[in-house]
Each structure stands twice: as C-alpha cells, then as structure tokens.
Design a protein around this motif. Structure first.
Motif, PDB file in Angstrom:
ATOM      1  N   GLY A 250       4.212  -2.100   3.256  1.00 30.44           N
ATOM      2  CA  GLY A 250       3.744  -1.915   4.384  1.00 30.44           C
ATOM      3  C   GLY A 250       3.255  -0.322   4.515  1.00 30.44           C
ATOM      4  O   GLY A 250       2.214   0.242   5.186  1.00 30.44           O
TER       5      GLY A 250
ATOM      6  N   SER B 207       8.658  -5.991   1.462  1.00 29.98           N
ATOM      7  CA  SER B 207       7.622  -5.640   2.433  1.00 29.98           C
ATOM      8  C   SER B 207       7.394  -4.365   3.136  1.00 29.98           C
ATOM      9  O   SER B 207       6.357  -3.804   3.422  1.00 29.98           O
ATOM     10  CB  SER B 207       7.585  -6.673   3.671  1.00 29.98           C
ATOM     11  OG  SER B 207       8.995  -6.493   4.122  1.00 29.98           O
ATOM     12  N   GLU B 208       8.627  -3.604   3.150  1.00 32.42           N
ATOM     13  CA  GLU B 208       8.492  -2.223   3.984  1.00 32.42           C
ATOM     14  C   GLU B 208       7.717  -1.266   3.027  1.00 32.42           C
ATOM     15  O   GLU B 208       6.867  -0.389   3.432  1.00 32.42           O
ATOM     16  CB  GLU B 208      10.053  -1.790   3.825  1.00 32.42           C
ATOM     17  CG  GLU B 208      10.023  -0.409   4.483  1.00 32.42           C
ATOM     18  CD  GLU B 208      11.576   0.201   4.404  1.00 32.42           C
ATOM     19  OE1 GLU B 208      11.677   1.190   5.003  1.00 32.42           O
ATOM     20  OE2 GLU B 208      12.399  -0.455   3.971  1.00 32.42           O
TER      21      GLU B 208
ATOM     22  N   GLN C 183       0.177  -0.026   3.127  1.00 37.79           N
ATOM     23  CA  GLN C 183      -0.967  -0.455   3.948  1.00 37.79           C
ATOM     24  C   GLN C 183      -1.416   0.723   5.025  1.00 37.79           C
ATOM     25  O   GLN C 183      -2.582   1.022   5.442  1.00 37.79           O
ATOM     26  CB  GLN C 183      -0.543  -1.578   5.002  1.00 37.79           C
ATOM     27  CG  GLN C 183      -1.651  -2.186   5.837  1.00 37.79           C
ATOM     28  CD  GLN C 183      -0.989  -3.586   6.479  1.00 37.79           C
ATOM     29  OE1 GLN C 183       0.053  -3.540   7.277  1.00 37.79           O
ATOM     30  NE2 GLN C 183      -1.944  -4.575   6.596  1.00 37.79           N
ATOM     31  N   ASP C 184      -0.380   1.526   5.471  1.00 39.76           N
ATOM     32  CA  ASP C 184      -0.608   2.438   6.377  1.00 39.76           C
ATOM     33  C   ASP C 184      -1.326   3.744   5.800  1.00 39.76           C
ATOM     34  O   ASP C 184      -2.254   4.201   6.366  1.00 39.76           O
ATOM     35  CB  ASP C 184       0.797   3.257   6.640  1.00 39.76           C
ATOM     36  CG  ASP C 184       1.610   2.381   7.641  1.00 39.76           C
ATOM     37  OD1 ASP C 184       0.959   1.442   8.105  1.00 39.76           O
ATOM     38  OD2 ASP C 184       2.807   2.526   7.756  1.00 39.76           O
TER      39      ASP C 184
ATOM     40  N   GLU D  21      -3.402  -6.609   2.530  1.00 38.33           N
ATOM     41  CA  GLU D  21      -2.917  -7.656   3.480  1.00 38.33           C
ATOM     42  C   GLU D  21      -2.315  -8.725   2.776  1.00 38.33           C
ATOM     43  O   GLU D  21      -1.270  -9.199   2.934  1.00 38.33           O
ATOM     44  CB  GLU D  21      -3.993  -7.977   4.570  1.00 38.33           C
ATOM     45  CG  GLU D  21      -4.447  -6.865   5.411  1.00 38.33           C
ATOM     46  CD  GLU D  21      -5.538  -7.130   6.373  1.00 38.33           C
ATOM     47  OE1 GLU D  21      -6.311  -8.360   6.039  1.00 38.33           O
ATOM     48  OE2 GLU D  21      -5.909  -6.501   7.180  1.00 38.33           O
TER      49      GLU D  21
ATOM     50  N   LEU E 201       0.843  -7.697   1.232  1.00 39.23           N
ATOM     51  CA  LEU E 201       2.038  -7.706   2.238  1.00 39.23           C
ATOM     52  C   LEU E 201       2.588  -9.123   2.557  1.00 39.23           C
ATOM     53  O   LEU E 201       3.796  -9.310   2.785  1.00 39.23           O
ATOM     54  CB  LEU E 201       1.669  -7.076   3.257  1.00 39.23           C
ATOM     55  CG  LEU E 201       2.498  -6.732   4.630  1.00 39.23           C
ATOM     56  CD1 LEU E 201       3.537  -5.852   4.048  1.00 39.23           C
ATOM     57  CD2 LEU E 201       1.811  -5.941   5.721  1.00 39.23           C
TER      58      LEU E 201
END
Length: 417
Positions: free
Chosen positions: A285, A281-282, A288-289, A272, A275
C-alpha cells in the motif's frame, strides 16, 4: 578566440560553466549566487516555462503539479534518449529536454559575461557506457547533437578526469605523478598524470559506468524498498504456495533516471495487482501511494540525505520517509551503508588498477591521489585509493568545480588546432 570558448561540465547530478579570462579561470554563476547548479528540470503540467537547477527542485518540493527529471546524462547513447513522451503538456524527447537545458546554460552564461559563445569545450566521461564502444560513440554523438541544437557551432570534448588534471595541484616535486579519481553521479573516471612545469602530461585514462546514482540505488534497495514490500511474498491467484514480489518496479523506483517513467497507468495497474495478492498489504500500500502520488523523487532525495549523514559516521542517521507515512523512517548506519555498497569496492579497485596497467606504471610510484566529484566524498573511495597507493598524499580538490576549471584552462589549447 579563447574568450569566446565556454567550458561546460554537464554532469549527471550537477553542472557548471566557466571561461578563461586573462589567463585565469572565471567561473560563471549560471544559477543566482552559485557556481554550480543541479542538472535537473521541471515542466509544469500545463505548458508552463521549463525550470532548471534549484528552481526545478523547489517546484518539486513545493508540490507543484508537473514533471521533475534528473540524471538525464545517464540516458545518452540509449534508444530511450530519442523516444518522445508526454511531458509538460506536449510530447518531448529527452534529447529535446537536454538541448533546452544546455540552451539555458548558454543564454545565462552570455548574459553574465556579455560574450557570444559559439564555441564550447565540454567534459565527457572516459566511457559513457562500460565495455560498449558503439553505445559510447552514440552517447557522444547524442550530446554533440544537443550542443548543436542549443546554438553552439564549434563543439569539442575532453575527458573529465583529464580536465581535472589540468586544475589539480599535485606534489611540487619535479616529475611527480598524480592520480585523478573523479567519482561523479553516473561514472567513475581515472587519469594518471605528470605535471612538468605548466604542462600536464596524461599518461593513461580509464573509466567505468558507476557513480553516486548507483550508490543511491543500492542504499535505497537495502534500506527503503523493504518498507514498500520489496523482498515480500505474494499469494498465487490459483493454487497453493507463495511467490516473491518482483524486483523491477523497485529497481526503477530507486533509480533517478527511470523514476519519471513509472508514472503511467501500466505501473499503477501492476501495483494494484501486487496489492491484491500481497501477504504484507500495508507495505505494498505504501508503494501504491508513492506511485499514485508521484513521490519517487522525494524518496530519492531522502535516500541521498541519509547516505550523506551515514557517510559522516553518524550512528543516529535515518532516512526520513514521513512524506509517505508520518511515522515511517529507515535507520542507516556507517556499517549498513558499507554493507550496501560493498559490491562496488571491487569494481572501483579493478578500474583503478586497470588505469595503472594502461600506463604501465606501478601504484607505488604515485605521489598524489586527487579526489574529484561529489561522490568522491564517499569513504569507500578514499579507503580503496589509500589501500592501493598507501604512500601517496590524499588531496581533495574542489569536488564540484575541478572539472569545469580544468576545461577552462584547456580551452585555448583545445581550439588552437
């Protein structure tokens, strides 16, 4: 006595069991319809029964909620092996999990053969840990303890490449020399041997902590992790300028053994924070997924499939990452595979040459090169072996069963003393 000895090849990626019956090797199918099974376990989230082998992989692929674990052998000899963590509704140590795996192997072997196996001859790498005798001894003690807790009363070990030498079919010429190259999931092991009639004489054995899981990690770091933000930049919280994205999470995410330990709130908080500061950021991201949806093992399987395809010289090979993003994939070619693994060539070459130095025999004396272990199928292994011993005949043994066959053949002698 021999009929009661169970031969077990407890591998980083795959395991197998066998016994000596009427002087011949009898492989024991400890998984329905197969002579080997993946060294993997799955614990359902809420106290369900542990599953092993292909059943564990199926539970993961089917999306069942729980904890999948693989490459447990690589943790032997470390403090992590005895630490407890919340797995499958209770606190467990990796030692307890390995014990449970071996207990199932014992139970299934007994059910298949009608034997009561109190004795086991287990393979082990020449070195669990390179250049660390204390940790190496601790790793064998850890594995011995697991066998004892699984119900075996007599436990002996044999170096895996030496076991493979017992099962090898070298040059028929008298006094012919063979070199076993046993490249497994976690270690690379070598034995120089001579076959005198029915006798196998081991001249030298050597090994290093390098195997298929290391290959997978480097392929992942080079091909996949950049799509998840590795190599990217972060904005500073205060002041101007940019910082590189840290490597640690990516190294752990690309390592079979460490993936399960990333699924904690601490990792989620770290991602987090990445990010919030990411320039791209993509990509973060996607990372993160992977962490929040616990997709690390699916990613590792995808890398493994891509490695195999590229090793077969498929110029159109891709690492399919559609489970992260439907349109996402990473191209992998024989050239990019070779580039990713280039740093391992010198390590393999050095280890092979050190084996010859231990035996005080020059490489040009070798008649046969015998490839053993799933990762011996990688082209860089055969290429290096041929370059060192250009006059030797290259022989591909049964990659996944040569060690357990040799353990069964050596079992009577191992317990004769």
């Amino acid at each position: 006595m021999c009929a009661t000895v169970l031969a077990v090849d407890f591998g980083t990626s795959n395991s197998a069991a066998a016994m000596l019956e009427a002087g011949a090797v009898r492989r024991i199918p400890i998984e329905t319809g197969a002579e080997t099974l993946p060294t993997a376990v799955f614990f359902p989230a809420e106290n369900g029964a542990m599953r092993i082998g292909s059943e564990a992989g199926k539970a993961l692929i089917d999306g069942e909620e729980g904890r999948y674990m693989r490459a447990l052998k690589s943790i032997l000899g470390t403090t992590l092996f005895h630490e407890t963590r919340w797995v499958g509704g209770k606190r467990r140590s990796l030692a307890e999990i390995v014990t449970a795996f071996l207990a199932v192997v014992k139970q299934r072997a007994e059910a298949q053969t009608g034997q009561d196996f109190s004795h086991v001859l287990s393979g082990r790498p020449v070195h669990f840990h390179s250049a660390d005798p204390e940790r190496d001894a601790r790793a064998e003690a850890d594995l011995r303890g697991c066998y004892e807790a699984a119900g075996f009363t007599e436990i002996r070990f044999l170096f895996e490449p030496e076991a493979a030498a017992h099962a090898a079919n070298p040059d028929e010429r008298e006094d012919a020399l063979g070199l076993i190259l046993d490249i497994g999931g976690g270690t690379s092991d070598f034995s120089l041997f001579r076959r005198n009639g029915s006798k196998t004489e081991i001249l030298a054995s050597h090994g290093i902590r390098l195997g298929g899981t290391d290959f997978d990690q480097e392929i992942s770091m080079n091909h996949v992790m950049p799509l998840l933000g590795h190599g990217g930049l972060l904005r500073r919280s205060f002041g101007e300028g940019l910082l590189p994205v840290p490597n640690a999470i990516y190294r752990d995410l690309s390592n079979w053994a460490s993936i399960p330990f990333l699924y904690v709130r601490e990792t989620e908080r770290a991602v987090e924070d990445l990010l919030r500061h990411a320039v791209e950021s993509e990509k973060i991201g996607r990372l993160q997924d992977v962490i929040t949806e616990q997709l690390g093992h699916e990613l590792a399987f995808a890398v493994e499939r891509g490695k195999i395809a590229a090793n077969r010289e498929s110029a159109a090979a891709r690492i399919d990452l559609g489970f992260i993003d439907p349109a996402l994939s990473a191209r992998i070619t024989p050239g990019s595979l070779n580039a990713a693994l280039s740093g391992f060539r010198e390590k393999l070459r050095t280890a092979i040459m050190e084996t010859f130095l231990l035996a005080q025999i020059p490489p040009n004396r070798v008649d046969s090169l015998v490839l053993v272990g799933g990762s011996s199928l990688m082209r860089l292994v055969s290429d290096e072996a041929r370059e060192i011993c250009p006059g030797a005949t290259l022989r591909r043994s049964d990659a996944f069963t040569a060690v357990v066959d040799g353990l069964a053949l050596a079992s009577a002698e191992a317990f004769s003393a």
